[in-house]
Scaffold this motif. Structure first.
Motif, PDB file in Angstrom:
ATOM      1  N   ALA A 267     -13.235   9.742  -3.752  1.00 47.23           N
ATOM      2  CA  ALA A 267     -14.082  10.576  -4.600  1.00 47.23           C
ATOM      3  C   ALA A 267     -15.543  10.418  -4.230  1.00 47.23           C
ATOM      4  O   ALA A 267     -15.984   9.344  -3.792  1.00 47.23           O
ATOM      5  CB  ALA A 267     -13.871  10.205  -6.069  1.00 47.23           C
ATOM      6  N   LYS A 268     -16.302  11.474  -4.419  1.00 41.81           N
ATOM      7  CA  LYS A 268     -17.743  11.415  -4.183  1.00 41.81           C
ATOM      8  C   LYS A 268     -18.355  10.311  -5.037  1.00 41.81           C
ATOM      9  O   LYS A 268     -18.092  10.215  -6.233  1.00 41.81           O
ATOM     10  CB  LYS A 268     -18.374  12.763  -4.513  1.00 41.81           C
ATOM     11  CG  LYS A 268     -19.867  12.825  -4.229  1.00 41.81           C
ATOM     12  CD  LYS A 268     -20.422  14.213  -4.502  1.00 41.81           C
ATOM     13  CE  LYS A 268     -21.921  14.271  -4.206  1.00 41.81           C
ATOM     14  NZ  LYS A 268     -22.474  15.634  -4.429  1.00 41.81           N
ATOM     15  N   GLY A 269     -19.145   9.460  -4.414  1.00 40.93           N
ATOM     16  CA  GLY A 269     -19.766   8.342  -5.110  1.00 40.93           C
ATOM     17  C   GLY A 269     -18.950   7.063  -5.119  1.00 40.93           C
ATOM     18  O   GLY A 269     -19.459   6.001  -5.505  1.00 40.93           O
ATOM     19  N   GLU A 270     -17.696   7.140  -4.691  1.00 42.08           N
ATOM     20  CA  GLU A 270     -16.848   5.943  -4.671  1.00 42.08           C
ATOM     21  C   GLU A 270     -17.359   4.959  -3.623  1.00 42.08           C
ATOM     22  O   GLU A 270     -17.800   5.343  -2.532  1.00 42.08           O
ATOM     23  CB  GLU A 270     -15.407   6.341  -4.378  1.00 42.08           C
ATOM     24  CG  GLU A 270     -14.410   5.205  -4.485  1.00 42.08           C
ATOM     25  CD  GLU A 270     -12.970   5.674  -4.355  1.00 42.08           C
ATOM     26  OE1 GLU A 270     -12.117   4.834  -4.029  1.00 42.08           O
ATOM     27  OE2 GLU A 270     -12.696   6.880  -4.556  1.00 42.08           O
ATOM     28  N   THR A 288     -21.501   4.362  -0.196  1.00 45.04           N
ATOM     29  CA  THR A 288     -20.653   5.206  -1.036  1.00 45.04           C
ATOM     30  C   THR A 288     -20.287   6.491  -0.297  1.00 45.04           C
ATOM     31  O   THR A 288     -20.936   6.866   0.686  1.00 45.04           O
ATOM     32  CB  THR A 288     -21.360   5.560  -2.347  1.00 45.04           C
ATOM     33  OG1 THR A 288     -22.584   6.257  -2.046  1.00 45.04           O
ATOM     34  CG2 THR A 288     -21.670   4.301  -3.153  1.00 45.04           C
ATOM     35  N   ALA A 289     -19.260   7.149  -0.794  1.00 40.60           N
ATOM     36  CA  ALA A 289     -18.812   8.416  -0.216  1.00 40.60           C
ATOM     37  C   ALA A 289     -19.765   9.531  -0.615  1.00 40.60           C
ATOM     38  O   ALA A 289     -20.002   9.758  -1.805  1.00 40.60           O
ATOM     39  CB  ALA A 289     -17.394   8.737  -0.675  1.00 40.60           C
ATOM     40  N   ALA A 290     -20.316  10.216   0.380  1.00 36.65           N
ATOM     41  CA  ALA A 290     -21.240  11.311   0.112  1.00 36.65           C
ATOM     42  C   ALA A 290     -20.519  12.555  -0.390  1.00 36.65           C
ATOM     43  O   ALA A 290     -21.120  13.413  -1.040  1.00 36.65           O
ATOM     44  CB  ALA A 290     -22.027  11.644   1.377  1.00 36.65           C
ATOM     45  N   GLU A 291     -19.232  12.660  -0.082  1.00 35.05           N
ATOM     46  CA  GLU A 291     -18.412  13.805  -0.493  1.00 35.05           C
ATOM     47  C   GLU A 291     -17.023  13.311  -0.851  1.00 35.05           C
ATOM     48  O   GLU A 291     -16.580  12.244  -0.386  1.00 35.05           O
ATOM     49  CB  GLU A 291     -18.300  14.837   0.632  1.00 35.05           C
ATOM     50  CG  GLU A 291     -19.614  15.477   1.058  1.00 35.05           C
ATOM     51  CD  GLU A 291     -20.080  16.555   0.107  1.00 35.05           C
ATOM     52  OE1 GLU A 291     -19.290  16.934  -0.786  1.00 35.05           O
ATOM     53  OE2 GLU A 291     -21.220  17.029   0.265  1.00 35.05           O
ATOM     54  N   SER A 292     -16.317  14.078  -1.646  1.00 36.17           N
ATOM     55  CA  SER A 292     -14.899  13.811  -1.885  1.00 36.17           C
ATOM     56  C   SER A 292     -14.091  14.328  -0.707  1.00 36.17           C
ATOM     57  O   SER A 292     -14.465  15.313  -0.061  1.00 36.17           O
ATOM     58  CB  SER A 292     -14.442  14.506  -3.173  1.00 36.17           C
ATOM     59  OG  SER A 292     -15.147  14.011  -4.291  1.00 36.17           O
ATOM     60  N   GLY A 307     -27.976   2.740  11.770  1.00 38.32           N
ATOM     61  CA  GLY A 307     -27.343   3.892  12.417  1.00 38.32           C
ATOM     62  C   GLY A 307     -25.894   3.671  12.800  1.00 38.32           C
ATOM     63  O   GLY A 307     -25.214   4.610  13.234  1.00 38.32           O
ATOM     64  N   ALA A 308     -25.378   2.455  12.657  1.00 40.65           N
ATOM     65  CA  ALA A 308     -23.982   2.185  13.023  1.00 40.65           C
ATOM     66  C   ALA A 308     -23.035   3.002  12.149  1.00 40.65           C
ATOM     67  O   ALA A 308     -23.249   3.149  10.935  1.00 40.65           O
ATOM     68  CB  ALA A 308     -23.676   0.700  12.874  1.00 40.65           C
ATOM     69  N   LEU A 309     -21.991   3.536  12.767  1.00 40.37           N
ATOM     70  CA  LEU A 309     -21.006   4.337  12.037  1.00 40.37           C
ATOM     71  C   LEU A 309     -20.131   3.442  11.174  1.00 40.37           C
ATOM     72  O   LEU A 309     -19.546   2.470  11.663  1.00 40.37           O
ATOM     73  CB  LEU A 309     -20.148   5.129  13.026  1.00 40.37           C
ATOM     74  CG  LEU A 309     -19.137   6.110  12.424  1.00 40.37           C
ATOM     75  CD1 LEU A 309     -19.838   7.208  11.642  1.00 40.37           C
ATOM     76  CD2 LEU A 309     -18.273   6.721  13.539  1.00 40.37           C
ATOM     77  N   LEU A 310     -20.045   3.770   9.885  1.00 38.75           N
ATOM     78  CA  LEU A 310     -19.238   2.997   8.944  1.00 38.75           C
ATOM     79  C   LEU A 310     -17.983   3.744   8.520  1.00 38.75           C
ATOM     80  O   LEU A 310     -17.022   3.127   8.048  1.00 38.75           O
ATOM     81  CB  LEU A 310     -20.063   2.656   7.697  1.00 38.75           C
ATOM     82  CG  LEU A 310     -21.372   1.908   7.931  1.00 38.75           C
ATOM     83  CD1 LEU A 310     -22.076   1.664   6.617  1.00 38.75           C
ATOM     84  CD2 LEU A 310     -21.125   0.599   8.674  1.00 38.75           C
ATOM     85  N   GLY A 311     -17.978   5.057   8.664  1.00 41.51           N
ATOM     86  CA  GLY A 311     -16.806   5.821   8.272  1.00 41.51           C
ATOM     87  C   GLY A 311     -16.994   7.303   8.513  1.00 41.51           C
ATOM     88  O   GLY A 311     -18.111   7.770   8.787  1.00 41.51           O
ATOM     89  N   ARG A 312     -15.887   8.029   8.430  1.00 39.10           N
ATOM     90  CA  ARG A 312     -15.914   9.493   8.492  1.00 39.10           C
ATOM     91  C   ARG A 312     -15.083  10.039   7.345  1.00 39.10           C
ATOM     92  O   ARG A 312     -13.984   9.523   7.068  1.00 39.10           O
ATOM     93  CB  ARG A 312     -15.366  10.021   9.814  1.00 39.10           C
ATOM     94  CG  ARG A 312     -16.149   9.668  11.071  1.00 39.10           C
ATOM     95  CD  ARG A 312     -15.605  10.445  12.261  1.00 39.10           C
ATOM     96  NE  ARG A 312     -16.161  10.008  13.536  1.00 39.10           N
ATOM     97  CZ  ARG A 312     -15.587   9.135  14.347  1.00 39.10           C
ATOM     98  NH1 ARG A 312     -14.419   8.595  14.014  1.00 39.10           N
ATOM     99  NH2 ARG A 312     -16.136   8.798  15.480  1.00 39.10           N
ATOM    100  N   ILE A 313     -15.574  11.078   6.727  1.00 33.81           N
ATOM    101  CA  ILE A 313     -14.857  11.728   5.634  1.00 33.81           C
ATOM    102  C   ILE A 313     -14.657  13.199   5.997  1.00 33.81           C
ATOM    103  O   ILE A 313     -15.597  13.882   6.405  1.00 33.81           O
ATOM    104  CB  ILE A 313     -15.656  11.639   4.306  1.00 33.81           C
ATOM    105  CG1 ILE A 313     -15.838  10.172   3.888  1.00 33.81           C
ATOM    106  CG2 ILE A 313     -14.959  12.422   3.185  1.00 33.81           C
ATOM    107  CD1 ILE A 313     -16.790   9.986   2.725  1.00 33.81           C
TER     108      ILE A 313
END
Length: 319
Positions: A267-270, A288-292, A307-313
């Motif tokens: 969820a967004k904000g998680e 936190t997640a910028a988008e759901s 700048g390191a990549l932490l995740g992709r949604i």
């Protein structure tokens, strides 16, 4: 099963190295389809090597018990960069060359380029469909996925939906891909799916077993394997366009502490994790997640920098 050496060379230390192909021939004079599985272009990506092992084991047993099932041909290239696989390194040993950047007309005098051309030639003469297995790097964990360059998607998506992966990511045609095996095979009109899963130097048996079921299903769907019992139902992937992919980056140098794994319905904000100061232990950033959507890439290596990549949604995905 038949085994064949498609390429061989002598190392600077005098060792003889062979690149092998294992084949399961068709009972028909004209095979329905010919499917090839390629693994180990990068020696630190072990998921595909293990999947090829599982596939060889399954097909060998099927050949023993139901030889009539083989209406097409299956060719397995279990590790096409065997020295790199033996020592767990991404690059071609001695030369420090990325083997998967040798397929677009590079310097043909290099040993890696020579082997790349021999592999391409063998695939073109042996396969109607190619599956190219990859894992992620040492930093990121990827859910089972297929990556497709725009322009090839109309041919490849109908094949990809049979592979029991979570998503198909269609991305723009970046220049760096033009020297890869997958790109050049597709340019040669031989549909080639690039599967990426897991993380470098690790084997996720859950992911590997899922992809095995997908590969068996693909062989069944294209008519290479015909049995009385159809394969188990597979997961239908979501199709992700470039505009749907949101990247999550670190704003600081420090340690990334993950609080969630790959997740289909974040969820967004998680909270995904936090970046902490390695010196004093203070939290520098709550991630936190910028988008759901579907968190399909997560950081595994804890050391990060700005700048390191932490995740992709993959945003706006309804599952």
């Amino acid at each position: 099963m038949q085994s064949q050496t498609i390429s061989s060379y002598q190392t600077p230390s005098g060792q003889r190295v062979e690149i092998l192909k294992q084949s399961f021939p068709s009972l028909r004079k004209r095979p329905v389809k010919r499917v090839a599985f390629v693994s180990g272009l990068h020696g630190n990506e072990l998921e595909g090597v293990y999947i090829c092992h599982l596939l060889t084991k399954h097909l060998s047993e099927l050949q023993r018990t139901q030889p009539e099932a083989f209406q097409g041909e299956t060719h397995i290239y279990p590790t096409v960069n065997p020295q790199a696989t033996a020592i767990g390194t991404r690059l071609w040993p001695f030369l420090s060359i990325d083997y998967n950047r040798q397929f677009g007309g590079s310097d043909e005098n290099s040993l890696a380029s020579k082997c790349a051309q021999e592999l391409m030639h063998d695939l073109k003469s042996s396969a109607d469909i190619v599956i190219d297995f990859h894992a992620s790097n040492l930093h990121l964990k990827e859910t089972p996925q297929i990556r497709i360059t725009e322009g090839f998607h109309k041919k490849l998506i109908p094949l990809g939906v049979h592979c029991n992966i979570d998503l198909i990511w269609v991305h723009p045609p970046f220049p760096m891909f033009k020297s890869t095996l997958g790109y050049n095979m597709n340019q040669s009109k031989i549909p080639t799916l690039v599967i990426e899963t897991g993380i470098a130097l690790r084997i996720n048996q859950n992911f590997s077993n899922r992809i095995l079921l997908g590969m068996l299903n693909l062989l069944y769907q294209v008519g290479v394997i015909v049995t009385n019992n159809p394969p188990v139902p597979v997961n239908h992937p979501i199709i992700v366009q470039p505009s749907q992919v949101i990247q999550v980056h670190s704003k600081h140098a420090g340690l990334f502490i993950g609080h969630t794994d790959i997740k289909k319905n974040i969820a967004k904000g998680e909270v995904i994790g936090e970046v902490v100061n390695a010196k004093n232990g203070l939290t520098l950033q709550e991630v936190t997640a910028a988008e759901s959507g579907f968190l399909f890439t997560v950081r595994e290596h804890p050391l990060v920098y700005p700048g390191a990549l932490l995740g992709r949604i993959a945003k706006d995905i309804i599952t």
